[in-house]
Design an enzyme around this catalytic site. Structure first.
Site, PDB file in Angstrom:
ATOM      1  N   CYS A 128     -10.718  38.628  31.595  1.00 44.41           N
ATOM      2  CA  CYS A 128     -11.374  39.560  30.663  1.00 44.41           C
ATOM      3  C   CYS A 128     -10.681  39.679  29.313  1.00 44.41           C
ATOM      4  O   CYS A 128      -9.703  38.997  29.032  1.00 44.41           O
ATOM      5  CB  CYS A 128     -11.523  40.919  31.330  1.00 44.41           C
ATOM      6  N   ASP A 129     -11.208  40.620  28.510  1.00 44.29           N
ATOM      7  CA  ASP A 129     -10.989  40.624  27.066  1.00 44.29           C
ATOM      8  C   ASP A 129      -9.539  40.660  26.632  1.00 44.29           C
ATOM      9  O   ASP A 129      -9.110  39.836  25.828  1.00 44.29           O
ATOM     10  CB  ASP A 129     -11.766  41.763  26.406  1.00 44.29           C
ATOM     11  N   LYS A 130      -8.725  41.581  27.128  1.00 50.09           N
ATOM     12  CA  LYS A 130      -7.352  41.644  26.625  1.00 50.09           C
ATOM     13  C   LYS A 130      -6.400  40.766  27.426  1.00 50.09           C
ATOM     14  O   LYS A 130      -5.329  40.410  26.946  1.00 50.09           O
ATOM     15  CB  LYS A 130      -6.850  43.087  26.579  1.00 50.09           C
ATOM     16  N   CYS A 201     -18.377  39.951  32.668  1.00 48.66           N
ATOM     17  CA  CYS A 201     -19.742  40.342  32.324  1.00 48.66           C
ATOM     18  C   CYS A 201     -20.529  39.119  31.864  1.00 48.66           C
ATOM     19  O   CYS A 201     -20.009  38.262  31.149  1.00 48.66           O
ATOM     20  CB  CYS A 201     -19.721  41.395  31.224  1.00 48.66           C
ATOM     21  N   GLU A 454     -12.573  51.021  19.995  1.00 46.57           N
ATOM     22  CA  GLU A 454     -13.906  50.418  20.025  1.00 46.57           C
ATOM     23  C   GLU A 454     -14.933  51.539  19.929  1.00 46.57           C
ATOM     24  O   GLU A 454     -14.946  52.443  20.762  1.00 46.57           O
ATOM     25  CB  GLU A 454     -14.115  49.622  21.314  1.00 46.57           C
ATOM     26  N   SER A 479     -17.273  46.806  20.514  1.00 48.11           N
ATOM     27  CA  SER A 479     -17.349  46.099  21.786  1.00 48.11           C
ATOM     28  C   SER A 479     -18.243  44.881  21.665  1.00 48.11           C
ATOM     29  O   SER A 479     -19.156  44.832  20.828  1.00 48.11           O
ATOM     30  CB  SER A 479     -17.913  47.034  22.859  1.00 48.11           C
TER      31      SER A 479
END
Length: 566
Positions: A128-130, A201, A454, A479
């Site tokens: 995921c993102d981070k 996602c 965000e 986001s």
């Protein structure tokens, strides 16, 4: 000199003999055999977590990596780092403020873990993102042979004849459920449809985009970044990655041999082509900062102008990341834009990018469009500059349905916090938000926020209030789920350190022209200087712990919004 030579000789002997003895004893204490201890050591840095669907399956996936490492004649050992999903936060305030500090924390934990846990090479398991950018940052910082294994994508869910995800349809439903417009049975049915499996996602949000860019950089195997997390293919690619890291370690191929200016330029072009999330700019700039590479927002602007948008993937289109995989994956995208890429770039396969994509094919031209018939002629992410953002601001123009607003002069409504902006949206007090307004939400940057909040919930609030055809400009972030309006973020320098955003007043006119790359506050330079002369930074509540550390050290967005190297 003689004294220094004796010290060096002592330490070298100590490292070789005493540490070798201690390590052998300690590995045996864990059940390793003498043969295993003598083989090359490969660390598996696993972000497995029961706090995120993107990471809940990585404990099993690591076994496939270990199988590949053992088959290649090396010995794996595993340790864990954080694998959080901010959506599990207990409050919106926690959700929006901890992403960027988590990135720095994960990177630092990998650095310290591998400094005291010697290995010949390492494999990063992340989704995921981070977490993905943190592992890439650590790879550059340590510069020890490394390969990244992405955790794959969640498969699409279906609800009443259409596919849905947390953002695609799910966000609208959540609002209706909150307002008691739908019942509990619908809630159960749609949440099940939005949460079908493990994986990231299934839209091109920050997590999915960062996995894609890891492959584009050459740090993950071809096709591995978009594979559905529940398919057998992901285990097969993980095992292959285990084999590859042993070969990379044997050849002493290091991350800085792969991640250079050309590799990052390739990743930026792929980012443009797939309609990547705006957070990727901050993350790739953090990699450039770690590697001290000559990549800046002018680089992004230049490459955006060159690269067409080809991928029709949500939130910029109707398809999922899984559809992108089945349409040919990232190798097919790169093959389509191959004339724009540095094909000689070396990758973790041991082959050049040109070799890796030579057999790639587009299998669905509705998901991956031909280069000569793109969705948009220029990249999805545009860098804006002007007197309001001298060092740059970022917009993903493909999420804006009303294209007229991409060249528009807005009326400013100014807010010094996201809370006051929310109050105005939802209550009309102390100022009413109307069509044609731009919400200037400032002091939310790396130091002012702190940690670049965000502000996606402002978009939801505008929908709830029925306010359309407005814009948001902020020194915070957005986001990857954000869609439906002109969302300009990452304004640099931020207001908290005296950036021009701090000087905007209610009813000022702000000119946005995306095609001209322009973001201007329509006041004279004399007026700007007069306001600057009397400006004082706001007094914000002092944060403790990691947020205080972040506030005191954070760089600006165009530098990656991380911590200094020195």
């Amino acid at each position: 000199m003689a004294q220094q030579s004796k010290v060096k000789e002592f330490l070298e002997n100590y490292d070789r003999k005493m540490l070798g003895f201690q390590q052998s004893a300690l590995f045996k204490a864990m059940g390793y055999t003498s043969d295993e201890i003598r083989r090359p050591r490969i660390a598996i840095v696993n972000s497995w977590s029961e706090q995120s669907p993107g990471h809940v399956h990585l404990r099993e996936l690591s076994e496939s990596v270990k199988a590949g490492i053992r088959a290649a004649g090396a010995t794996p050992f595993e340790f864990n780092v954080l694998g959080p999903c901010s959506s599990f936060a207990g409050s919106t305030d926690d959700l929006i403020h901890y992403d960027m500090p988590q990135r720095e924390t994960i990177c630092t934990s990998i650095e310290t873990g591998l400094r005291v846990g010697w290995c010949d090479g390492w494999v990063g398991l992340a989704t995921c993102d981070k977490i993905v950018p943190a592992m890439l940052m650590a790879a550059i910082r340590l510069n020890r042979p490394c390969i990244i294994v992405p955790g794959g994508s969640m498969i699409p869910g279906h609800y009443k004849g259409d596919w849905v995800a947390l953002g695609r349809g799910g966000d609208i439903f959540a609002e209706k459920y909150r307002d008691k417009e739908v019942d509990q049975n619908d809630f159960e049915e749609l949440t099940s449809a939005c949460g079908t499996s493990c994986g990231a996602c299934s839209e091109m949000t920050t997590g999915s985009t960062m996995m894609v860019l890891t492959e584009a950089l050459g740090m993950a195997l071809p096709y591995s970044s978009t594979v559905p997390a529940v398919m057998a293919e992901i285990k097969q690619r993980a095992q292959t990655a285990g084999d590859r890291i042993v070969k990379l370690a044997a050849g002493n191929v290091r991350p800085r041999d792969i991640i250079n200016e050309k590799a990052i330029e390739n990743a930026i072009k792929v980012d443009m082509a797939v309609c990547g999330a705006t957070n990727t700019v901050v993350h790739l700039q953090a990699l450039a900062h770690e590697g001290q590479l000559d990549i800046n927002l002018d680089t992004w602007d230049r490459l955006s102008k060159q690269t067409p948008v080809l991928c029709n993937v949500a939130p910029s289109g109707p398809y999922s990341v899984c559809d992108l995989h089945w349409a040919g994956g990232i190798p097919a995208v790169m093959k389509e834009i191959s004339s724009l890429l540095h094909l000689e770039a070396m990758t973790c396969t041991g082959e050049t990018l040109e070799k890796n994509i030579s057999q790639a094919k587009v299998r669905n031209n509705e998901v991956i469009l031909p280069k000569d018939k793109p969705l948009y002629k220029e990249g999805a992410i545009t860098i804006l500059k002007g007197n309001l953002a001298p060092r740059g601001a970022i917009i993903r123009h493909t999420i804006v349905p009303n294209r007229d607003l991409l060249n528009y002069t807005f009326n400013a409504k100014v807010f010094d916090s996201y809370q006051s902006a929310l109050e105005a949206i939802l209550t009309g007090s102390p100022k009413k938000i109307e069509t044609g307004d731009v919400l200037v939400c400032r002091y939310e940057g790396p130091r002012g926020g702190p940690a670049m909040a965000e502000l996606f919930f402002l978009t939801d609030a505008l929908k709830k209030a029925g306010i359309r055809d407005v814009a948001i400009i902020t020194d915070g972030r957005f986001s990857g789920f954000t869609r439906g309006l002109v969302a300009i973020g990452y304004v640099c320098p931020e207001a908290y350190i005296g950036g021009p955003l701090a000087l905007v007043k209610d009813n000022d006119k702000i000119q946005v022209n995306v095609s001209a790359r322009m973001l201007n506050l329509n006041i004279s330079e004399d007026e700007m200087n007069a306001r600057r002369a009397v400006w004082q930074p706001p007094v914000k509540e002092f944060n403790k712990g990691v947020l205080a550390i972040y506030r005191n050290n954070a760089l600006q967005a165009d530098q990656g919004a991380g911590w200094p190297l020195e």
